[in-house]
Scaffold this motif. Structure first.
Motif, short mmCIF file in Angstrom:
data_model
loop_
_atom_site.label_atom_id
_atom_site.label_comp_id
_atom_site.label_asym_id
_atom_site.label_seq_id
_atom_site.Cartn_x
_atom_site.Cartn_y
_atom_site.Cartn_z
N ASP A 153 -1.59 2.81 8.49
CA ASP A 153 -0.48 2.50 7.58
C ASP A 153 0.61 3.57 7.50
O ASP A 153 1.05 3.93 6.39
CB ASP A 153 -1.02 2.20 6.17
CG ASP A 153 -1.93 0.99 6.15
OD1 ASP A 153 -2.18 0.41 7.22
OD2 ASP A 153 -2.41 0.62 5.07
N PHE A 190 5.39 3.76 2.47
CA PHE A 190 4.49 4.83 2.02
C PHE A 190 5.09 6.22 2.22
O PHE A 190 4.48 7.23 1.89
CB PHE A 190 3.15 4.74 2.76
CG PHE A 190 2.38 3.48 2.46
CD1 PHE A 190 2.06 3.13 1.16
CD2 PHE A 190 1.97 2.63 3.48
CE1 PHE A 190 1.36 1.96 0.88
CE2 PHE A 190 1.27 1.46 3.22
CZ PHE A 190 0.96 1.12 1.91
N LEU A 209 6.25 2.60 -2.46
CA LEU A 209 4.94 3.19 -2.83
C LEU A 209 4.75 4.52 -2.11
O LEU A 209 3.84 4.70 -1.32
CB LEU A 209 3.83 2.19 -2.47
CG LEU A 209 2.36 2.42 -2.78
CD1 LEU A 209 2.13 3.18 -4.08
CD2 LEU A 209 1.62 1.11 -2.81
N ASP A 267 -0.14 -2.40 6.89
CA ASP A 267 -0.33 -3.18 5.69
C ASP A 267 0.71 -4.30 5.80
O ASP A 267 1.88 -4.00 6.10
CB ASP A 267 -0.04 -2.27 4.48
CG ASP A 267 -0.89 -2.58 3.27
OD1 ASP A 267 -2.00 -3.12 3.42
OD2 ASP A 267 -0.43 -2.27 2.15
N HIS A 302 1.77 -7.59 3.84
CA HIS A 302 1.57 -8.50 2.71
C HIS A 302 2.65 -9.59 2.62
O HIS A 302 3.83 -9.32 2.83
CB HIS A 302 1.62 -7.71 1.39
CG HIS A 302 0.56 -6.67 1.26
ND1 HIS A 302 -0.76 -6.89 1.55
CD2 HIS A 302 0.63 -5.37 0.81
CE1 HIS A 302 -1.45 -5.79 1.30
NE2 HIS A 302 -0.64 -4.85 0.87
N TRP A 349 -0.40 -2.38 -7.72
CA TRP A 349 0.62 -1.72 -6.90
C TRP A 349 2.00 -2.35 -7.07
O TRP A 349 2.11 -3.55 -7.28
CB TRP A 349 0.23 -1.77 -5.42
CG TRP A 349 -1.12 -1.24 -5.12
CD1 TRP A 349 -2.21 -1.95 -4.70
CD2 TRP A 349 -1.56 0.13 -5.22
NE1 TRP A 349 -3.29 -1.12 -4.53
CE2 TRP A 349 -2.92 0.16 -4.84
CE3 TRP A 349 -0.93 1.32 -5.59
CZ2 TRP A 349 -3.67 1.34 -4.82
CZ3 TRP A 349 -1.67 2.49 -5.57
CH2 TRP A 349 -3.02 2.50 -5.19
N HIS A 371 5.02 -3.89 -1.95
CA HIS A 371 5.15 -2.98 -0.81
C HIS A 371 4.75 -3.68 0.48
O HIS A 371 4.00 -4.66 0.46
CB HIS A 371 4.27 -1.74 -1.01
CG HIS A 371 2.80 -2.07 -1.02
ND1 HIS A 371 2.16 -2.53 -2.14
CD2 HIS A 371 1.86 -2.02 -0.05
CE1 HIS A 371 0.89 -2.76 -1.86
NE2 HIS A 371 0.68 -2.46 -0.60
N TYR A 417 -8.02 -3.37 2.40
CA TYR A 417 -7.61 -1.98 2.63
C TYR A 417 -8.01 -1.49 4.03
O TYR A 417 -7.35 -0.63 4.60
CB TYR A 417 -8.24 -1.07 1.57
CG TYR A 417 -7.65 -1.23 0.19
CD1 TYR A 417 -6.29 -1.04 -0.04
CD2 TYR A 417 -8.45 -1.56 -0.90
CE1 TYR A 417 -5.74 -1.17 -1.30
CE2 TYR A 417 -7.91 -1.69 -2.18
CZ TYR A 417 -6.56 -1.50 -2.37
OH TYR A 417 -6.02 -1.62 -3.62
N LEU A 470 -2.35 7.05 6.00
CA LEU A 470 -2.10 6.85 4.58
C LEU A 470 -2.84 5.61 4.08
O LEU A 470 -2.93 4.63 4.81
CB LEU A 470 -0.60 6.67 4.34
CG LEU A 470 0.28 7.82 4.89
CD1 LEU A 470 1.75 7.41 4.87
CD2 LEU A 470 0.05 9.09 4.10
N ALA A 471 -3.35 5.57 2.89
CA ALA A 471 -3.55 6.75 2.07
C ALA A 471 -5.03 7.13 2.11
O ALA A 471 -5.88 6.25 2.16
CB ALA A 471 -3.12 6.44 0.63
N TYR A 510 -7.44 5.22 -0.16
CA TYR A 510 -7.49 3.75 -0.08
C TYR A 510 -7.76 3.29 1.35
O TYR A 510 -8.91 3.10 1.75
CB TYR A 510 -6.23 3.12 -0.69
CG TYR A 510 -6.27 3.27 -2.19
CD1 TYR A 510 -6.98 2.34 -2.96
CD2 TYR A 510 -5.70 4.37 -2.83
CE1 TYR A 510 -7.09 2.50 -4.33
CE2 TYR A 510 -5.80 4.53 -4.20
CZ TYR A 510 -6.50 3.60 -4.95
OH TYR A 510 -6.63 3.75 -6.29
N CYS A 511 -6.72 3.09 2.11
CA CYS A 511 -6.91 2.45 3.41
C CYS A 511 -7.61 3.35 4.43
O CYS A 511 -8.36 2.86 5.28
CB CYS A 511 -5.58 1.92 3.93
SG CYS A 511 -5.02 0.51 2.94
C1 VGL Z 1 -2.62 1.18 0.62
C2 VGL Z 1 -2.35 0.85 -1.62
C3 VGL Z 1 -1.96 -0.45 -1.40
C4 VGL Z 1 -2.98 2.12 1.73
C5 VGL Z 1 -2.23 -0.10 0.87
O1 VGL Z 1 -2.45 1.97 2.84
O2 VGL Z 1 -3.80 3.03 1.50
N1 VGL Z 1 -2.69 1.65 -0.62
N2 VGL Z 1 -1.90 -0.92 -0.15
#
Ligand code: VGL
Ligand code: ZN
Length: 227
Positions: A36, A41, A49, A80, A82, A98, A101, A144, A174-175, A178-179
């Motif tokens: 990501d 990001f 974000l 990512d 969406h 969130w 994003h 994620y 990133l991040a 999370y992912c």
């Molecule tokens: C992510 C929050 C929402 C990430 C993706 O890439 O870590 N974090 N969507």
């Protein structure tokens, strides 16, 4: 002479220092999974974000891109991806936390330009093409992990890694909390040797200590933590 022999024996029994180069094996079974590294990001105006210090992962990942490509390993970049109204968005009112994003096809969803330059160079110099894997495209399902993603042809990351006979994945981006964390844990579940690239990752720390906890989770799952 005898002292020399003893010194040599001692030296050979000392484990290699846990430096990047000492812990990471680069060969044709090694893949780099860049998680990501997308505009939304990055800490730029208009990003929705931004991850603190997120831009620093680009030059760090670039070093790993070169090493992996030179040794004829494989390169993967996740996105990512969406739809508007995704369940993870606060604005959707379905429990998401969130800001909107990485909306499919938006500027924010695109890979960072600096990373793109590096990936293009790996293709031109070493003939190693980066496979793009997208995740989080299902309106009602949060995703994620890169292992929940598919390439343009609908093949999953696991299928692609198996196809290329990959046994070891290096994961950064990133991040962290999370992912990246989710991708590392799924990599272990799917039987891969996994190296978490700390220098090439940054986290969001929604709650203080989240990144530290994430790294501990990765370590417990058997991932190698590369500084
Ligand atoms: C992510 C929050 C929402 C990430 C993706 O890439 O870590 N974090 N969507
Ligand atoms: Zn997301």
């Amino acid at each position: 002479m005898r002292l020399l022999v003893i010194a040599a024996l001692l030296a050979s029994s000392i484990p290699a220092l846990a430096t990047n180069d000492g812990t990471i094996v680069y060969d044709s079974e090694t893949a780099l999974v860049m998680v990501d590294v997308q505009n939304d990001f990055m800490p730029y105006p208009g990003s929705t974000l931004p991850v603190p210090d997120g831009a620093q992962v680009v030059p760090e990942l670039s070093k790993f891109v070169s090493k992996v490509a030179e040794n004829h390993g494989a390169l993967f970049a996740t996105q990512d991806w969406h739809p508007a109204g995704h369940i993870s968005f606060k604005s959707a009112g379905r429990g998401g936390i969130w800001p909107d994003h990485c909306i499919q096809g938006s500027h924010g969803s695109q890979l960072d330009d600096g990373l793109k330059v590096t990936l293009q160079a790996a293709l031109e110099k070493e003939g190693v093409e980066t496979q793009i894997v997208r995740k989080g495209y299902d309106l009602d399902h949060d995703a994620y992990s890169g292992f929940e993603g598919v390439n343009y042809q609908g093949l999953t990351l696991t299928q692609l890694l198996k196809q290329k006979h990959i046994s070891r994945i290096l994961v950064g981006g990133l991040a962290t909390d999370y992912c990246v964390r989710a991708t590392v844990l799924d990599g272990r579940k799917n039987g891969f040797e996994v190296v978490f690239l700390q220098s090439a990752s940054r986290g969001v720390n929604v709650h203080a200590g989240d990144v530290t906890k994430a790294i501990e989770d990765m370590r417990k799952a058997g991932a190698i933590i590369a500084p």
